[in-house]
Design a protein around this motif. Structure first.
Motif, PDB file in Angstrom:
ATOM      1  N   VAL A 149       0.851  -1.203   0.000  1.00  0.00           N
ATOM      2  CA  VAL A 149       0.000   0.000   0.000  1.00  0.00           C
ATOM      3  C   VAL A 149       0.884   1.251   0.000  1.00  0.00           C
ATOM      4  O   VAL A 149       0.548   2.259   0.606  1.00  0.00           O
ATOM      5  N   ALA A 150       2.012   1.165  -0.691  1.00  0.00           N
ATOM      6  CA  ALA A 150       3.003   2.244  -0.663  1.00  0.00           C
ATOM      7  C   ALA A 150       2.415   3.588  -1.084  1.00  0.00           C
ATOM      8  O   ALA A 150       2.693   4.616  -0.458  1.00  0.00           O
ATOM      9  N   ARG A 151       1.605   3.599  -2.126  1.00  0.00           N
ATOM     10  CA  ARG A 151       1.048   4.877  -2.596  1.00  0.00           C
ATOM     11  C   ARG A 151       0.172   5.520  -1.539  1.00  0.00           C
ATOM     12  O   ARG A 151       0.228   6.740  -1.331  1.00  0.00           O
ATOM     13  N   ARG A 152      -0.622   4.734  -0.867  1.00  0.00           N
ATOM     14  CA  ARG A 152      -1.491   5.274   0.185  1.00  0.00           C
ATOM     15  C   ARG A 152      -0.666   5.794   1.354  1.00  0.00           C
ATOM     16  O   ARG A 152      -1.004   6.820   1.960  1.00  0.00           O
ATOM     17  N   LEU A 153       0.410   5.109   1.672  1.00  0.00           N
ATOM     18  CA  LEU A 153       1.249   5.563   2.773  1.00  0.00           C
ATOM     19  C   LEU A 153       1.989   6.842   2.403  1.00  0.00           C
ATOM     20  O   LEU A 153       2.149   7.730   3.247  1.00  0.00           O
ATOM     21  N   GLU A 154       2.442   6.956   1.171  1.00  0.00           N
ATOM     22  CA  GLU A 154       3.145   8.180   0.756  1.00  0.00           C
ATOM     23  C   GLU A 154       2.245   9.410   0.857  1.00  0.00           C
ATOM     24  O   GLU A 154       2.726  10.519   1.085  1.00  0.00           O
ATOM     25  N   GLU A 155       0.947   9.222   0.747  1.00  0.00           N
ATOM     26  CA  GLU A 155       0.020  10.347   0.888  1.00  0.00           C
ATOM     27  C   GLU A 155       0.082  10.966   2.279  1.00  0.00           C
ATOM     28  O   GLU A 155      -0.263  12.134   2.465  1.00  0.00           O
ATOM     29  N   ALA A 156       0.552  10.195   3.257  1.00  0.00           N
ATOM     30  CA  ALA A 156       0.633  10.703   4.635  1.00  0.00           C
ATOM     31  C   ALA A 156       1.616  11.857   4.754  1.00  0.00           C
ATOM     32  O   ALA A 156       1.540  12.639   5.706  1.00  0.00           O
ATOM     33  N   ALA A 157       2.548  11.999   3.814  1.00  0.00           N
ATOM     34  CA  ALA A 157       3.533  13.080   3.873  1.00  0.00           C
ATOM     35  C   ALA A 157       2.878  14.459   3.777  1.00  0.00           C
ATOM     36  O   ALA A 157       3.474  15.456   4.205  1.00  0.00           O
ATOM     37  N   ALA A 158       1.682  14.521   3.245  1.00  0.00           N
ATOM     38  CA  ALA A 158       0.979  15.800   3.112  1.00  0.00           C
ATOM     39  C   ALA A 158      -0.103  15.979   4.170  1.00  0.00           C
ATOM     40  O   ALA A 158      -0.861  16.952   4.127  1.00  0.00           O
ATOM     41  N   MET A 159      -0.174  15.080   5.146  1.00  0.00           N
ATOM     42  CA  MET A 159      -1.223  15.128   6.160  1.00  0.00           C
ATOM     43  C   MET A 159      -0.708  15.737   7.459  1.00  0.00           C
ATOM     44  O   MET A 159       0.485  15.742   7.734  1.00  0.00           O
TER      45      MET A 159
END
Length: 318
Positions: free
Chosen positions: A208-218
């Protein structure tokens, strides 16, 4: 399997200069990215330059940084070069606010005074900090650093760069992409000393790498919640990751073996403090608790060593 370091593709450099908004100590700022003295993704050289090889959304990239006359000079190579230079201010803490920290303890005031160049970095990249943090779960740092080093050198790719003997001698590697992590066989994890629990956590994360990378903007609470949806990733691992990927000034590494005793000793003279007491002592610094712990660690005010709480294991022999 990764190619030999000497086969790293020679690339043309792109450059940038940046003037930080205040004092900046590259060694202090970039230090959290280094996973041990032989980390194949990071080099600090005697000439004052810092080299970082990473996998950006645009592809592999290598970044070289030096500080001269109050400015930072940056060169970058590879498909990710432009991305690295665009993100340079964020990496070096432009979005950080050291003045938001109000020390209420003399030790913290002195530590901040003696380290004016400390800023909290923000890489904007989650997986590159998440995977080594998973490897560091419940083992000694030496064991985790060894595993990271061997896995990156074996399954990563040689970093792009200027070529020549000096660059080749650095032996810089870019960590594997998500697919390459997923293809590492079970016996290879075992060989480098990573148990099934940690390797399974890495495999769940890269799926789920793409979903986890989204956390960088949260924001921190949402980012931590996103990471901790993955079984095997708890508060300690998410905090260690988000301190680096998000520049999270309030992310406390709850569950650390040594940090509660260090904070307790520094702020209350109690080397036997647990997580609850540590959080109580850090409560006046809400919003800046990670910065407070960084300053405590930099102060040198740590309790005298006792017998190690953990002994290295060697599952590769089993």
């Amino acid at each position: 399997m990764g190619a030999p370091a000497g086969s790293a593709r020679v690339a043309e450099a792109v450059t940038r200069e940046w003037t930080p908004p205040g004092p900046l100590d590259l060694r202090l700022v970039l230090g959290p990215l280094r996973r041990g003295p032989a980390d194949p993704t990071f080099r600090a050289l005697p000439d004052g330059s810092f080299w970082r090889a990473t996998r950006t959304p645009a592809g592999p990239g290598t970044l070289r940084l030096t500080a001269r006359g109050g400015r930072v000079e940056a060169s970058a190579w590879g498909p990710g070069a432009r991305w690295l230079l665009d993100q340079l201010p964020e990496l070096l803490g432009e979005g950080d606010d050291p003045d938001a920290f109000r020390p209420r303890h003399r030790l913290l005031a002195l530590a901040r005074h003696h380290r004016p160049g400390l800023r909290l970095l923000r890489t904007g990249l989650v997986l590159e900090s998440l995977i080594p943090s998973i490897l560091e779960q419940k083992v000694t740092t030496d064991e985790a650093y060894r595993a990271w080093r061997l896995l990156v050198r074996t399954h990563g790719t040689p970093a792009p760069g200027p070529g020549g003997p000096a660059f080749t001698a650095l032996q810089l590697y870019v960590m594997p992409d998500a697919r390459s992590w997923a293809l590492i066989p079970s016996w290879e994890w075992h060989r480098v000393g990573v148990d099934a629990k940690r390797s399974a956590t890495v495999l769940r994360a890269v799926r789920v790498a793409r979903r986890l990378e989204e956390a960088a903007a949260m924001a921190l609470p949402e980012a931590a919640a996103r990471l901790e949806l993955v079984p095997g990733i708890g508060p300690w691992t998410s905090a260690e990751t988000l301190q680096r990927s998000n520049g999270a000034a309030d992310a406390v590494s709850v569950g650390d073996y040594h940090l509660p005793g260090i904070v307790g000793h520094a702020l209350a003279g109690n080397r036997n403090a647990d997580d609850e007491e540590m959080l109580d002592l850090l409560a006046p610094y809400a919003g800046q608790r990670h910065r407070a712990t960084r300053l405590i660690l930099l102060s040198g005010r740590t309790p005298p060593r006792r017998a190690p709480r953990m002994t290295p294991g060697d599952i590769a022999r089993l």
